[in-house]
Structure formats: structure tokens, C-alpha cells
Motif scaffolding. Sequence first.
Motif, PDB file in Angstrom:
ATOM      1  N   LYS A   2       8.969  13.334   6.154  1.00  0.00           N
ATOM      2  CA  LYS A   2       9.635  12.348   5.307  1.00  0.00           C
ATOM      3  C   LYS A   2       8.964  12.286   3.936  1.00  0.00           C
ATOM      4  O   LYS A   2       7.799  12.625   3.771  1.00  0.00           O
ATOM      5  N   ASN A   3       9.695  11.795   2.995  1.00  0.00           N
ATOM      6  CA  ASN A   3       9.170  11.657   1.644  1.00  0.00           C
ATOM      7  C   ASN A   3       8.479  10.293   1.522  1.00  0.00           C
ATOM      8  O   ASN A   3       9.126   9.253   1.494  1.00  0.00           O
ATOM      9  N   TYR A   4       7.170  10.311   1.451  1.00  0.00           N
ATOM     10  CA  TYR A   4       6.385   9.084   1.351  1.00  0.00           C
ATOM     11  C   TYR A   4       5.986   8.755  -0.078  1.00  0.00           C
ATOM     12  O   TYR A   4       5.295   7.770  -0.327  1.00  0.00           O
ATOM     13  N   LEU A   5       6.401   9.563  -1.026  1.00  0.00           N
ATOM     14  CA  LEU A   5       5.991   9.368  -2.416  1.00  0.00           C
ATOM     15  C   LEU A   5       6.545   8.076  -3.003  1.00  0.00           C
ATOM     16  O   LEU A   5       5.808   7.319  -3.652  1.00  0.00           O
ATOM     17  N   THR A   6       7.800   7.778  -2.774  1.00  0.00           N
ATOM     18  CA  THR A   6       8.418   6.566  -3.336  1.00  0.00           C
ATOM     19  C   THR A   6       7.805   5.288  -2.768  1.00  0.00           C
ATOM     20  O   THR A   6       7.389   4.417  -3.541  1.00  0.00           O
ATOM     21  N   PRO A   7       7.696   5.131  -1.436  1.00  0.00           N
ATOM     22  CA  PRO A   7       7.068   3.901  -0.930  1.00  0.00           C
ATOM     23  C   PRO A   7       5.599   3.766  -1.336  1.00  0.00           C
ATOM     24  O   PRO A   7       5.134   2.664  -1.628  1.00  0.00           O
ATOM     25  N   LEU A   8       4.891   4.897  -1.384  1.00  0.00           N
ATOM     26  CA  LEU A   8       3.492   4.851  -1.780  1.00  0.00           C
ATOM     27  C   LEU A   8       3.352   4.432  -3.241  1.00  0.00           C
ATOM     28  O   LEU A   8       2.486   3.617  -3.583  1.00  0.00           O
ATOM     29  N   SER A   9       4.217   4.931  -4.111  1.00  0.00           N
ATOM     30  CA  SER A   9       4.142   4.552  -5.525  1.00  0.00           C
ATOM     31  C   SER A   9       4.520   3.084  -5.720  1.00  0.00           C
ATOM     32  O   SER A   9       3.962   2.406  -6.586  1.00  0.00           O
ATOM     33  N   ILE A  10       5.435   2.573  -4.914  1.00  0.00           N
ATOM     34  CA  ILE A  10       5.786   1.148  -4.995  1.00  0.00           C
ATOM     35  C   ILE A  10       4.600   0.285  -4.564  1.00  0.00           C
ATOM     36  O   ILE A  10       4.282  -0.724  -5.210  1.00  0.00           O
ATOM     37  N   LEU A  11       3.910   0.665  -3.512  1.00  0.00           N
ATOM     38  CA  LEU A  11       2.744  -0.096  -3.054  1.00  0.00           C
ATOM     39  C   LEU A  11       1.606  -0.065  -4.072  1.00  0.00           C
ATOM     40  O   LEU A  11       0.973  -1.096  -4.335  1.00  0.00           O
ATOM     41  N   GLY A  13       1.904   0.424  -7.304  1.00  0.00           N
ATOM     42  CA  GLY A  13       2.347  -0.372  -8.453  1.00  0.00           C
ATOM     43  C   GLY A  13       2.231  -1.860  -8.190  1.00  0.00           C
ATOM     44  O   GLY A  13       1.806  -2.625  -9.055  1.00  0.00           O
ATOM     45  N   ALA A  14       2.586  -2.285  -6.968  1.00  0.00           N
ATOM     46  CA  ALA A  14       2.464  -3.698  -6.622  1.00  0.00           C
ATOM     47  C   ALA A  14       1.005  -4.129  -6.605  1.00  0.00           C
ATOM     48  O   ALA A  14       0.672  -5.260  -6.988  1.00  0.00           O
ATOM     49  N   LEU A  15       0.127  -3.224  -6.189  1.00  0.00           N
ATOM     50  CA  LEU A  15      -1.304  -3.529  -6.201  1.00  0.00           C
ATOM     51  C   LEU A  15      -1.808  -3.744  -7.621  1.00  0.00           C
ATOM     52  O   LEU A  15      -2.535  -4.696  -7.894  1.00  0.00           O
ATOM     53  N   PHE A  16      -1.404  -2.868  -8.533  1.00  0.00           N
ATOM     54  CA  PHE A  16      -1.813  -3.016  -9.930  1.00  0.00           C
ATOM     55  C   PHE A  16      -1.260  -4.296 -10.549  1.00  0.00           C
ATOM     56  O   PHE A  16      -1.961  -4.984 -11.300  1.00  0.00           O
ATOM     57  N   VAL A  17      -0.037  -4.643 -10.241  1.00  0.00           N
ATOM     58  CA  VAL A  17       0.555  -5.881 -10.766  1.00  0.00           C
ATOM     59  C   VAL A  17      -0.184  -7.089 -10.205  1.00  0.00           C
ATOM     60  O   VAL A  17      -0.463  -8.053 -10.924  1.00  0.00           O
ATOM     61  N   GLY A  18      -0.529  -7.064  -8.930  1.00  0.00           N
ATOM     62  CA  GLY A  18      -1.274  -8.162  -8.319  1.00  0.00           C
ATOM     63  C   GLY A  18      -2.638  -8.339  -8.940  1.00  0.00           C
ATOM     64  O   GLY A  18      -3.077  -9.470  -9.213  1.00  0.00           O
ATOM     65  N   ILE A  19      -3.338  -7.246  -9.187  1.00  0.00           N
ATOM     66  CA  ILE A  19      -4.652  -7.322  -9.827  1.00  0.00           C
ATOM     67  C   ILE A  19      -4.523  -7.866 -11.240  1.00  0.00           C
ATOM     68  O   ILE A  19      -5.337  -8.682 -11.683  1.00  0.00           O
ATOM     69  N   ALA A  20      -3.499  -7.465 -11.967  1.00  0.00           N
ATOM     70  CA  ALA A  20      -3.291  -7.957 -13.329  1.00  0.00           C
ATOM     71  C   ALA A  20      -3.019  -9.464 -13.334  1.00  0.00           C
ATOM     72  O   ALA A  20      -3.501 -10.191 -14.206  1.00  0.00           O
ATOM     73  N   ILE A  21      -2.265  -9.947 -12.374  1.00  0.00           N
ATOM     74  CA  ILE A  21      -1.971 -11.385 -12.295  1.00  0.00           C
ATOM     75  C   ILE A  21      -3.238 -12.171 -11.977  1.00  0.00           C
ATOM     76  O   ILE A  21      -3.497 -13.225 -12.566  1.00  0.00           O
ATOM     77  N   ILE A  22      -4.052 -11.666 -11.067  1.00  0.00           N
ATOM     78  CA  ILE A  22      -5.299 -12.349 -10.718  1.00  0.00           C
ATOM     79  C   ILE A  22      -6.239 -12.390 -11.917  1.00  0.00           C
ATOM     80  O   ILE A  22      -6.858 -13.421 -12.201  1.00  0.00           O
ATOM     81  N   GLN A  23      -6.369 -11.286 -12.635  1.00  0.00           N
ATOM     82  CA  GLN A  23      -7.247 -11.249 -13.798  1.00  0.00           C
ATOM     83  C   GLN A  23      -6.753 -12.167 -14.915  1.00  0.00           C
ATOM     84  O   GLN A  23      -7.556 -12.768 -15.626  1.00  0.00           O
ATOM     85  N   SER A  24      -5.459 -12.299 -15.079  1.00  0.00           N
ATOM     86  CA  SER A  24      -4.936 -13.158 -16.139  1.00  0.00           C
ATOM     87  C   SER A  24      -5.157 -14.630 -15.821  1.00  0.00           C
ATOM     88  O   SER A  24      -5.313 -15.455 -16.716  1.00  0.00           O
ATOM     89  N   SER A  25      -5.189 -14.994 -14.550  1.00  0.00           N
ATOM     90  CA  SER A  25      -5.435 -16.387 -14.199  1.00  0.00           C
ATOM     91  C   SER A  25      -6.887 -16.767 -14.420  1.00  0.00           C
ATOM     92  O   SER A  25      -7.211 -17.939 -14.616  1.00  0.00           O
ATOM     93  N   LYS A  26      -7.793 -15.796 -14.418  1.00  0.00           N
ATOM     94  CA  LYS A  26      -9.208 -16.079 -14.653  1.00  0.00           C
ATOM     95  C   LYS A  26      -9.504 -16.352 -16.119  1.00  0.00           C
ATOM     96  O   LYS A  26     -10.546 -16.887 -16.446  1.00  0.00           O
ATOM     97  N   SER A  27      -8.607 -15.991 -17.012  1.00  0.00           N
ATOM     98  CA  SER A  27      -8.848 -16.227 -18.430  1.00  0.00           C
ATOM     99  C   SER A  27      -8.760 -17.708 -18.772  1.00  0.00           C
ATOM    100  O   SER A  27      -9.277 -18.138 -19.789  1.00  0.00           O
ATOM    101  N   GLU A  28      -8.138 -18.506 -17.942  1.00  0.00           N
ATOM    102  CA  GLU A  28      -8.011 -19.948 -18.155  1.00  0.00           C
ATOM    103  C   GLU A  28      -9.091 -20.713 -17.392  1.00  0.00           C
ATOM    104  O   GLU A  28      -8.958 -21.894 -17.155  1.00  0.00           O
TER     105      GLU A  28
END
Length: 65
Positions: A2-11, A13-28
Motif C-alpha cells: 500500500k501507499n503509506y506516503l500520503t498518510p505519513l505526510s499528513i501525520l 504535517g500535523a505534528l509540525f502544526v501542533g508544535i508550532a501552536i504550542i510554541q506560539s502559546s509560550k510567547s504570551e
Amino acid sequence: MKNYLTPLSILVGALFVGIAIIQSSKSEQYEYVKENVVFDKNSGKTYFIDQKQYVDIKGDRYQFD
């Protein structure tokens, strides 16, 4: 296989977005109460910059360099 590239890239990407949100909340995290007095919202410590001291939640005063 099976092609696991698409689900892996979504996961990844979601990890990077989650880390960015956590880091932005620490600025306040810090808030200036008045000149040379800073309040840390996460730990509840009040820093007196000119005296190089901080007071924790219990009211104990500590020296820092």
C-alpha cells in the motif's frame, strides 16, 4: 504494498502544526506588571529584575544572577 506516503505526510504535517501552536502559546507566558517587575503566568513567579529576586507562589523570595 500500500501507499503509506500520503498518510505519513499528513501525520508529520500535523505534528509540525501542533508544535508550532504550542510554541506560539509560550510567547504570551510573561507579563510586565510595572517597570522592572515581570509576572510568569505558567509558574506563578514574580520577578523583580532590578533586585535580581523572584517570589514563588508560596511567597518565598529567592535570589538569582
